[in-house]
Enzyme design. Structure first.
Site, PDB file in Angstrom:
ATOM      1  N   LYS A   1       1.253  18.105  10.314  1.00 38.70           N
ATOM      2  CA  LYS A   1       1.621  17.090  11.300  1.00 38.70           C
ATOM      3  C   LYS A   1       0.555  17.077  12.383  1.00 38.70           C
ATOM      4  O   LYS A   1      -0.017  18.123  12.713  1.00 38.70           O
ATOM      5  CB  LYS A   1       2.963  17.458  11.939  1.00 38.70           C
ATOM      6  CG  LYS A   1       3.688  16.292  12.551  1.00 38.70           C
ATOM      7  CD  LYS A   1       4.530  15.584  11.495  1.00 38.70           C
ATOM      8  CE  LYS A   1       5.521  14.624  12.085  1.00 38.70           C
ATOM      9  NZ  LYS A   1       6.509  14.190  11.091  1.00 38.70           N
TER      10      LYS A   1
ATOM     11  N   GLY B   1      19.576   6.744  19.695  1.00 33.62           N
ATOM     12  CA  GLY B   1      18.188   6.295  19.562  1.00 33.62           C
ATOM     13  C   GLY B   1      18.119   5.076  18.675  1.00 33.62           C
ATOM     14  O   GLY B   1      18.420   5.129  17.474  1.00 33.62           O
TER      15      GLY B   1
ATOM     16  N   GLY C   1      15.472   3.049  18.030  1.00 34.21           N
ATOM     17  CA  GLY C   1      14.098   2.638  17.698  1.00 34.21           C
ATOM     18  C   GLY C   1      14.098   1.998  16.321  1.00 34.21           C
ATOM     19  O   GLY C   1      15.140   1.537  15.850  1.00 34.21           O
TER      20      GLY C   1
ATOM     21  N   VAL D   1      13.979   3.125  13.249  1.00 33.93           N
ATOM     22  CA  VAL D   1      14.880   3.676  12.231  1.00 33.93           C
ATOM     23  C   VAL D   1      16.340   3.468  12.641  1.00 33.93           C
ATOM     24  O   VAL D   1      17.167   3.011  11.842  1.00 33.93           O
ATOM     25  CB  VAL D   1      14.602   5.176  11.982  1.00 33.93           C
ATOM     26  CG1 VAL D   1      15.602   5.731  10.985  1.00 33.93           C
ATOM     27  CG2 VAL D   1      13.187   5.381  11.474  1.00 33.93           C
TER      28      VAL D   1
HETATM   29  C1  PPY Z   1       7.919  12.206   8.537  1.00 35.10           C
HETATM   30  O1  PPY Z   1       8.694  11.922   7.633  1.00 35.10           O
HETATM   31  O2  PPY Z   1       8.269  12.944   9.459  1.00 35.10           O
HETATM   32  C2  PPY Z   1       6.541  11.720   8.503  1.00 35.10           C
HETATM   33  O3  PPY Z   1       5.694  12.331   9.033  1.00 35.10           O
HETATM   34  C3  PPY Z   1       6.316  10.418   7.861  1.00 35.10           C
HETATM   35  C4  PPY Z   1       5.119  10.193   7.039  1.00 35.10           C
HETATM   36  C5  PPY Z   1       4.290  11.170   6.573  1.00 35.10           C
HETATM   37  C6  PPY Z   1       3.208  10.866   5.810  1.00 35.10           C
HETATM   38  C7  PPY Z   1       2.963   9.588   5.493  1.00 35.10           C
HETATM   39  C8  PPY Z   1       3.796   8.602   5.951  1.00 35.10           C
HETATM   40  C9  PPY Z   1       4.861   8.909   6.736  1.00 35.10           C
END
Ligand code: PPY
Length: 354
Positions: free
Chosen positions: A81, A184, A186, A188
């Protein structure tokens, strides 16, 4: 010892790439938790943090969550990440320049880290990053050759998770008449609210942003609750769809729900909070299982040529099968659903397929 040194030393992940970006005064943090199943992939989060230490903790935890998410979903990717820890109130111009420099960094890394949109970044931002780092960026706009916004697929997975949870709790997968509190609203949270309304569930929404609430309640005619009240509202499902850490020693005693099923990453503030939920008789759908839809669908469409319908089918199937297994294992082994989900992830990490 310096707190950052302690953090880096004690982490169970593989590596951390840390860069300071002088023009924007932002820290660029790329946490690579595990490459056992494939190259590290995960969203890029852009957010202001009180200090570097907090930003690294977030990156560490989010990257680990991605390792488990990919493993449970059966996708050959590793956990990573990125966090762009920015100053408060950064202007649009500075933001774009930072994204450009971040794209250049990803290009230089040459595929060590693959990314996509996350909290604080958008499909448009992926187009900017992708100008230099094209092969390493998922979730670009269709115009730029990408599969677009992951949010509807994340919402679909969470919706499927609610159906499985309803089946486990009530013997029926239907959500009609069920009361759901969404924290939230947003991209989603909004998509989830729409699906639940279509299924004739009773939906209550809460957000720190009054304008988002007005827009959503106006469009869908939903009841609003204030952020202060959100934990205590009696409901069937509480759906955290914003920030992490919302299930903690302060909030868990206040919850008046039968289950927690949401889209936010890292919902548990600490590992012990899963046990507190179990002891309160609240069924918890582990976040990295319920929220895999976006990551799974976007990477599947972009690397394996799935059509949208196929992606949607596979997301539904993956969430249903994995969550049902996790609930059953948790029940039969007397362990938390979080531990049952981790066990499933570790099982798959120990048997990588090539
Ligand atoms: C997540 O699901 O937390 C993500 O980081 C989403 C994601 C990861 C890689 C490509 C597209 C979306």
């Amino acid at each position: 010892m310096d707190p950052v040194e302690t953090l880096l030393r004690d982490w169970d992940g593989e590596s951390l790439i840390l860069t300071y970006d002088p023009p924007s005064e932002a820290w660029i943090i790329i946490a690579i938790h595990s490459t056992v199943l494939g190259p590290a992939a995960g969203g890029t989060r852009m957010k202001h943090y009180a200090n570097l230490e907090e930003a690294i903790v977030d990156a560490h935890r989010l990257a680990a969550g991605m390792t488990y998410k990919w493993a449970v979903a059966g996708v050959a990717m590793g956990g990573g990440k990125a966090v762009l820890a920015v100053k408060q109130g950064m202007g649009d111009g500075d933001r774009k320049e930072l994204l450009n420099r971040y794209g250049a960094l990803l290009q230089k890394l040459g595929g060590v880290f693959l990314t996509g949109p996350d909290l604080g970044t958008s499909v448009e931002d992926m187009d900017v990053i992708g100008q230099l780092a094209r092969p390493y960026v998922f979730g670009k706009s269709p115009a730029a050759g990408g599969a677009g916004d992951p949010a509807p697929f994340t919402a679909l997975g969470v919706y499927s998770a609610m159906e499985v949870t309803a089946e486990y709790l009530f013997g029926e997968a239907t959500l009609e008449g069920r009361r759901v509190v969404i924290q939230g609203i947003g991209s989603v949270g909004r998509a989830l609210a729409g699906m639940l309304c279509d299924a004739r569930a009773e939906v209550l929404i809460s957000d720190l942003d009054d304008e988002a609430i007005d827009r959503c309640s106006g469009d869908l005619g939903l009841t609003n609750i204030t952020p202060a009240e959100v934990y205590g509202v009696k409901c069937d499902f509480f759906a955290p769809c914003a920030i992490g850490g919302v299930l903690n020693e302060d909030t868990i005693p206040r919850l008046d729900c039968l289950a927690v099923v949401g889209a936010a990453n890292n919902q548990l503030a600490a590992a012990g909070d899963a046990l507190s939920l179990l002891q309160r008789g609240i069924l918890y759908a582990p976040d990295f299982v319920a929220n895999c839809g976006g990551a799974m669908a976007i990477t599947g469409m972009e690397t394996m040529g799935w059509k949208r319908e196929k992606a949607a089918d596979l997301v539904r199937q993956s969430v249903r099968e994995n969550l049902a297994k996790i609930y059953n294992n948790s029940g039969s082994q007397g362990i938390t659903t979080h531990d049952a989900a981790l066990a499933l992830a570790r099982e798959r990490l120990n048997q990588p397929v090539d």
